[in-house]
Design an enzyme around this catalytic site. Sequence first.
Site, PDB file in Angstrom:
ATOM      1  N   LYS A  12       1.529  -1.142  14.885  1.00 14.06           N
ATOM      2  CA  LYS A  12       3.044  -1.459  15.214  1.00 14.06           C
ATOM      3  C   LYS A  12       3.532  -2.589  15.947  1.00 14.06           C
ATOM      4  O   LYS A  12       4.585  -2.750  16.074  1.00 14.06           O
ATOM      5  CB  LYS A  12       3.513  -0.028  16.112  1.00 14.06           C
ATOM      6  CG  LYS A  12       3.584   1.123  15.422  1.00 14.06           C
ATOM      7  CD  LYS A  12       4.594   1.211  14.337  1.00 14.06           C
ATOM      8  CE  LYS A  12       4.420   2.302  13.593  1.00 14.06           C
ATOM      9  NZ  LYS A  12       4.461   2.229  11.961  1.00 14.06           N
ATOM     10  N   TYR A  15      -8.892   4.744   8.117  1.00 17.46           N
ATOM     11  CA  TYR A  15      -9.203   4.947   9.359  1.00 17.46           C
ATOM     12  C   TYR A  15     -10.222   6.133   9.641  1.00 17.46           C
ATOM     13  O   TYR A  15      -9.941   7.158   9.233  1.00 17.46           O
ATOM     14  CB  TYR A  15      -7.777   5.622  10.088  1.00 17.46           C
ATOM     15  CG  TYR A  15      -6.771   4.285  10.294  1.00 17.46           C
ATOM     16  CD1 TYR A  15      -6.036   4.228   9.202  1.00 17.46           C
ATOM     17  CD2 TYR A  15      -6.637   3.726  11.422  1.00 17.46           C
ATOM     18  CE1 TYR A  15      -4.871   3.091   9.163  1.00 17.46           C
ATOM     19  CE2 TYR A  15      -5.414   2.747  11.683  1.00 17.46           C
ATOM     20  CZ  TYR A  15      -4.645   2.720  10.504  1.00 17.46           C
ATOM     21  OH  TYR A  15      -3.740   1.663  10.552  1.00 17.46           O
ATOM     22  N   TYR A  28       4.139   6.045  10.125  1.00 16.85           N
ATOM     23  CA  TYR A  28       3.254   5.032   9.857  1.00 16.85           C
ATOM     24  C   TYR A  28       4.207   3.855   8.865  1.00 16.85           C
ATOM     25  O   TYR A  28       4.022   2.529   9.267  1.00 16.85           O
ATOM     26  CB  TYR A  28       2.338   5.565   9.088  1.00 16.85           C
ATOM     27  CG  TYR A  28       1.243   4.437   8.845  1.00 16.85           C
ATOM     28  CD1 TYR A  28       0.160   4.402   9.858  1.00 16.85           C
ATOM     29  CD2 TYR A  28       0.575   3.799   7.805  1.00 16.85           C
ATOM     30  CE1 TYR A  28      -1.315   3.439   9.510  1.00 16.85           C
ATOM     31  CE2 TYR A  28      -0.220   2.935   7.335  1.00 16.85           C
ATOM     32  CZ  TYR A  28      -1.174   2.781   8.296  1.00 16.85           C
ATOM     33  OH  TYR A  28      -2.247   1.756   8.265  1.00 16.85           O
ATOM     34  N   PRO A  59      -3.533  -0.918  18.853  1.00 14.77           N
ATOM     35  CA  PRO A  59      -3.357  -1.334  17.425  1.00 14.77           C
ATOM     36  C   PRO A  59      -3.514  -0.223  16.345  1.00 14.77           C
ATOM     37  O   PRO A  59      -3.480  -0.435  15.120  1.00 14.77           O
ATOM     38  CB  PRO A  59      -4.222  -2.447  17.164  1.00 14.77           C
ATOM     39  CG  PRO A  59      -5.394  -2.163  18.076  1.00 14.77           C
ATOM     40  CD  PRO A  59      -4.710  -1.739  19.262  1.00 14.77           C
ATOM     41  N   HIS A 103       0.753  -1.223   0.166  1.00 14.97           N
ATOM     42  CA  HIS A 103       0.087  -0.190  -0.085  1.00 14.97           C
ATOM     43  C   HIS A 103       1.052   1.376   0.016  1.00 14.97           C
ATOM     44  O   HIS A 103       1.701   1.313   0.827  1.00 14.97           O
ATOM     45  CB  HIS A 103      -0.938   0.005   1.230  1.00 14.97           C
ATOM     46  CG  HIS A 103      -2.059  -0.783   1.246  1.00 14.97           C
ATOM     47  ND1 HIS A 103      -3.239  -0.941   1.689  1.00 14.97           N
ATOM     48  CD2 HIS A 103      -2.388  -1.884   0.250  1.00 14.97           C
ATOM     49  CE1 HIS A 103      -4.063  -2.019   1.542  1.00 14.97           C
ATOM     50  NE2 HIS A 103      -3.564  -2.356   0.703  1.00 14.97           N
TER      51      HIS A 103
HETATM   52  C1  PHB Z   1      -5.204  -5.030  10.341  1.00 21.90           C
HETATM   53  O1  PHB Z   1      -5.306  -5.218   9.028  1.00 21.90           O
HETATM   54  O2  PHB Z   1      -5.888  -6.168  11.228  1.00 21.90           O
HETATM   55  C2  PHB Z   1      -4.926  -3.761  10.896  1.00 21.90           C
HETATM   56  C3  PHB Z   1      -4.421  -2.771  10.072  1.00 21.90           C
HETATM   57  C4  PHB Z   1      -4.055  -1.588  10.492  1.00 21.90           C
HETATM   58  C5  PHB Z   1      -4.255  -1.291  11.841  1.00 21.90           C
HETATM   59  C6  PHB Z   1      -4.513  -2.348  12.726  1.00 21.90           C
HETATM   60  C7  PHB Z   1      -4.974  -3.558  12.377  1.00 21.90           C
HETATM   61  O3  PHB Z   1      -3.923  -0.179  12.703  1.00 21.90           O
END
Ligand code: PHB
Length: 392
Positions: free
Chosen positions: A298, A203, A386, A294, A74
């Site tokens: 990280k 997000y 990130y 989460p 990505h």
């Molecule tokens: C996930 O794909 O499980 C995932 C992706 C980004 C995050 C947390 C979980 O910040």
Amino acid sequence: MKHSTKVGIIGAGPAGLTLALLLQRKGIDCTILENRSRQYVESRVRAGLLEQNTVDLIRELGASERLDKEGLEHHGVYLSFNGVRQRVPFKELTGGRCITIYGQQEVVKDLIQANLDRGIEIVFEAHAKHIEGIETDNPSIFYQHNGEEHELTCDFVAGCDGYHGIGRQHLPKETYNEFRIEYPFSWLGILANVAPSSDELIYAYHERGFALHSLRSETVSRLYIQVDNDDTVDNWSDEKIWEELSIRLGTEGWNLQSGPIFEKSITPMRSFMIDNMQHGRLFLAGDAAHIVPPTGGKGLNLAVADIRFLASALTNWYENQDDSLLQSYSQDCLRRIWRAQDFSNFMTYLFHKQAPHGSFENLLQKSKFDYIGISKAQATTIAENYVGLKEI
Ligand code: PHB
Ligand code: APR
């Protein structure tokens, strides 16, 4: 029964498995003791975001065949605030770095296979009970396996046994400070058989709470919503989950596709860390020493970053009889851990509902979100954290 090895590793998560592969490459013997069965650790569903550094390491270890085929690169991420969406492009802000989406249980499967192919011993269903002699040159791990008591004597013990493991319990209390935040919300996570509705992660802050759209493949989506800490999956029918996701992630001209949900679970959100990860011949790595919420993706990446330092330090000790990197292990890891703690905490407060809509705190959240769109400096700050900083 007595056994011996050079490095005794407790835990076959990403940390323990990566450490063993790095040591084996340098001809340093190790044994991994893992509480659970192989089947259990390979099917434990967790996050799935790999930083560039993590992907590079898995490649370097020659364990990236499936990751290279199935991992989804990505180059940006969408951030949304009450339906207003903006994109942070990684490549141009970070000099070409990106993230890869690949489930943690797939990483674990690949690393277990690589360990076994290279003759590294993993003892599954081996329950480490206690560690003795960490202030001597020959510490031992006492464990139970097949109903029998075993002792593994080694030069070093690596506590890669997660937050609930025994490694941290053996660090003398006076050698560290502990820091902890328990957030007043949890994540309900689902896996669903439906094509992702977005090519990149979303997000979202919404006045009804946070939501995240992630994915696993062209046919499997991974999504999360903020729920109360005392909520249970029984309160969430599939219809209700899709409806809520659709509202929270929604923006004009975009539709969320729904499909059959095959995994549902609730995870609490916490930040936890200790500011010393070693004593004598005991070294901690990964979740054993730190937990991040989460929201920054990280957890696995920090575990792997610790292991890079630990493997170099042990190699330097065995090859050059030099203990300087072992001495500085905690300090070397902590720079990155604090950065990840800050970024994960920042993302958590930016996107979760914690204050009433229209309150001072909530309007600050909105101002922070808007600032990303008007300032390249702020967008760069988010992008470089990130994808993971290269420098520390
Ligand atoms: C996930 O794909 O499980 C995932 C992706 C980004 C995050 C947390 C979980 O910040
Ligand atoms: N004896 C043997 N094994 C143990 C013991 C014990 N007493 N206690 C725990 N373990 C094992 C667990 O069963 C688990 O498989 O240690 C392993 C620790 O693995 P992880 O929890 O995956 O931790 P780590 O390798 O540090 O990886 C961090 O995992 O929790 C996620 O989000 C986190 O992605 C991050 C990653």
